[in-house]
Enzyme design. Structure first.
Site, PDB file in Angstrom:
ATOM      1  N   GLY A  10      61.023  -2.380  22.162  1.00  5.97           N
ATOM      2  CA  GLY A  10      62.261  -2.295  22.912  1.00  5.97           C
ATOM      3  C   GLY A  10      62.273  -1.735  24.016  1.00  5.97           C
ATOM      4  O   GLY A  10      61.373  -1.285  24.465  1.00  5.97           O
ATOM      5  N   LEU A  59      61.715  -2.571   9.141  1.00  4.54           N
ATOM      6  CA  LEU A  59      61.779  -1.167   8.119  1.00  4.54           C
ATOM      7  C   LEU A  59      62.346  -1.313   6.970  1.00  4.54           C
ATOM      8  O   LEU A  59      62.048  -0.523   6.065  1.00  4.54           O
ATOM      9  CB  LEU A  59      62.503  -0.215   9.226  1.00  4.54           C
ATOM     10  CG  LEU A  59      61.864   0.155  10.529  1.00  4.54           C
ATOM     11  CD1 LEU A  59      62.804   1.151  11.187  1.00  4.54           C
ATOM     12  CD2 LEU A  59      60.293   0.824  10.179  1.00  4.54           C
ATOM     13  N   SER A 124      72.824   8.989  20.238  1.00  6.45           N
ATOM     14  CA  SER A 124      73.692   8.278  21.087  1.00  6.45           C
ATOM     15  C   SER A 124      74.798   9.386  21.463  1.00  6.45           C
ATOM     16  O   SER A 124      75.417   9.952  20.423  1.00  6.45           O
ATOM     17  CB  SER A 124      74.130   6.888  20.999  1.00  6.45           C
ATOM     18  OG  SER A 124      75.092   6.401  21.598  1.00  6.45           O
ATOM     19  N   TYR A 148      78.748   1.121  15.347  1.00  2.99           N
ATOM     20  CA  TYR A 148      77.471   1.585  15.893  1.00  2.99           C
ATOM     21  C   TYR A 148      77.221   3.062  15.880  1.00  2.99           C
ATOM     22  O   TYR A 148      76.470   3.679  15.454  1.00  2.99           O
ATOM     23  CB  TYR A 148      77.279   0.886  17.139  1.00  2.99           C
ATOM     24  CG  TYR A 148      76.218   1.694  18.141  1.00  2.99           C
ATOM     25  CD1 TYR A 148      76.380   2.354  19.141  1.00  2.99           C
ATOM     26  CD2 TYR A 148      74.718   1.546  17.647  1.00  2.99           C
ATOM     27  CE1 TYR A 148      75.578   3.037  19.595  1.00  2.99           C
ATOM     28  CE2 TYR A 148      73.719   2.146  18.327  1.00  2.99           C
ATOM     29  CZ  TYR A 148      74.202   2.892  19.304  1.00  2.99           C
ATOM     30  OH  TYR A 148      73.161   3.407  20.165  1.00  2.99           O
ATOM     31  N   LYS A 152      74.902   6.181  13.831  1.00  6.97           N
ATOM     32  CA  LYS A 152      74.197   7.420  14.499  1.00  6.97           C
ATOM     33  C   LYS A 152      74.752   8.741  13.887  1.00  6.97           C
ATOM     34  O   LYS A 152      73.745   9.484  13.471  1.00  6.97           O
ATOM     35  CB  LYS A 152      74.423   7.353  15.956  1.00  6.97           C
ATOM     36  CG  LYS A 152      73.785   5.947  16.754  1.00  6.97           C
ATOM     37  CD  LYS A 152      72.243   6.005  16.499  1.00  6.97           C
ATOM     38  CE  LYS A 152      71.610   4.805  17.141  1.00  6.97           C
ATOM     39  NZ  LYS A 152      70.002   4.758  16.852  1.00  6.97           N
ATOM     40  N   LEU A 199      76.460  -2.549  32.336  1.00  3.46           N
ATOM     41  CA  LEU A 199      76.594  -2.636  33.566  1.00  3.46           C
ATOM     42  C   LEU A 199      75.675  -2.797  34.276  1.00  3.46           C
ATOM     43  O   LEU A 199      75.566  -3.885  35.219  1.00  3.46           O
ATOM     44  CB  LEU A 199      77.384  -1.248  34.365  1.00  3.46           C
ATOM     45  CG  LEU A 199      77.813  -1.067  35.612  1.00  3.46           C
ATOM     46  CD1 LEU A 199      78.919  -2.490  35.782  1.00  3.46           C
ATOM     47  CD2 LEU A 199      78.263  -0.072  36.277  1.00  3.46           C
ATOM     48  N   PRO A 292      88.298  -3.017  25.649  1.00  2.48           N
ATOM     49  CA  PRO A 292      88.897  -2.116  24.512  1.00  2.48           C
ATOM     50  C   PRO A 292      87.595  -1.169  24.179  1.00  2.48           C
ATOM     51  O   PRO A 292      86.412  -1.433  24.156  1.00  2.48           O
ATOM     52  CB  PRO A 292      89.032  -3.095  23.404  1.00  2.48           C
ATOM     53  CG  PRO A 292      89.279  -4.506  24.122  1.00  2.48           C
ATOM     54  CD  PRO A 292      88.420  -4.192  25.520  1.00  2.48           C
TER      55      PRO A 292
END
Ligand code: WQD
Length: 343
Positions: A10, A59, A124, A148, A152, A199, A292
């Site tokens: 990744g 995994l 994160s 998400y 974490k 972005l 949002p």
């Protein structure tokens, strides 16, 4: 020393593999390539001139994961693998909980079985939720606002509980702010599937002509120019932060958490302007409504990582955007590019 890197093909994983190999570690990558391209690892080999082992395994495949640990002498794990799109997580919460939680629990069970109790965990800044208090310190109350971010947050708590049950475990959580940029070679970089959510890949795709113009999601935030402010951090600085955290988990026991950010916030308009200055390429944009779930301002207090890991970000926004553009220019279609590779 063998280090297992989950999700190593990744964006952040592949950049971290470069730093690991250059530091003399032997790298074993486990990846199911559902959200990444194997070519990234071929390019890691090209950049470093070193070999790495690759296992194409999910995994959640406990047996396959046991084989990896059985046939290697893993000393520590850097765990990147997981779904990470905020918007998608709102649409598919079960997909995110099953994958992100299930895969990490399976990984920890297999680590425990093979006596491997050293992990750097990819967390994160989304665990901080919407807060007015900036810069963000690690100790402030946590409150994820999407599935998400909640995966974490829950995984940080699971890993804390594992250490309470067995204090031989040593785990360091790294809370990333906004990763941006690419390795200076331009051979690896951020390669989002479909239309980018974030972005800077959106900006580079406008610059290369794949997208027409950027939508700036709102200019009525309580910031100096009304657009969202974020702590952008070069992916190579992030990679170095993982090596510092790995050193920590290999030599200590316990649980530690660190912000990996620069401590400097930039607005959307400042990012656009800096990209145009660095590349000479105009970025057409229009102001649209807020997205949002977006918050106005988020940037790190990176003091703890500096004091305890001896790490701080070295690269500035211009470096990030220059390197992001070089990757995009050399790879118009990402890893599927047929573009000539600069040797
Ligand atoms: C940055 C700013 C947008 C796109 C996300 C995840 C976070 C982490 C990093 C995983 C915001 C604005 C964006 C666009 C825009 N990922 N923007 N037009 O939302 O801060 O963080 O990525 O850990 O979990 O939430 O990053 O790049 O999407 O947005 O105006 O087309 O750019 O409103 O102010 P974000 P982003």
């Amino acid at each position: 020393m063998e280090i297992l890197v989950t999700g190593g093909s990744g964006y952040i994983g592949s950049h971290t593999c470069i730093e690991l190999l250059n530091a003399g570690f032997e790298v074993i990558v486990v990846d199911n390539f559902c959200n990444s391209n194997r070519q990234a690892l071929e390019r890691v080999r090209k950049i470093t001139g070193k070999k790495l082992k690759i296992y194409e395994i999910d995994l959640l495949d406990r047996e396959g994961l046991c084989d990896v640990f059985y046939h290697n002498s893993v000393k520590g794990v850097i765990h990147f693998a997981g779904f990470k799109a905020v918007g998608e997580s709102v649409q598919k919460p079960l997909h995110y909980y099953n994958n992100n939680l299930g895969s990490t629990i399976t990984l920890c069970e297999v680590m425990q079985e093979f006596g491997v109790k050293k992990m750097v965990f990819s967390s994160s800044a989304t665990v901080y939720g919407p807060t007015e208090t900036v810069p963000l310190k690690e100790e402030i109350p946590l409150e994820a606002t999407n599935p998400y971010g909640r995966t974490k947050l829950i995984l940080e708590q699971i890993l804390q509980d594992i250490h309470v049950a067995d204090n031989e475990w040593s785990t360091t959580f790294l809370r990333y702010f906004n990763p941006v940029g690419a390795h200076e070679s331009g051979l690896i970089g951020e390669d989002p599937n479909g239309i980018p959510n974030n972005l800077t890949p959106y900006i580079t795709q406008v610059a290369i002509g794949k997208l027409n113009k950027l939508s700036v999601f709102g200019n009525d935030y309580p910031t100096h120019d009304g657009t969202g402010v974020r702590d952008y951090i070069h992916v190579m600085d992030l990679a170095v932060g993982h090596l510092k955290a790995l050193d920590q988990v290999l030599t200590n026991n316990g649980v530690n958490v660190y912000n990996l950010g620069t401590g400097q916030g930039y607005s959307v308009l400042e990012v656009i302007r800096t990209f145009e200055e660095v590349t000479g390429i105009p970025i057409p944009f229009e102001i649209t409504g807020r997205r949002p779930g977006d918050i106005a301002i988020s940037y790190a207090d990176p003091t703890k990582a500096r004091l305890e890991l001896g790490w701080h970000a070295q690269k500035g926004l211009e470096d990030m955007l220059r390197d992001a553009w070089r990757w995009q220019e050399m790879n118009k279609e990402g890893y599927l590019s047929k573009d000539r590779l600069i040797p």
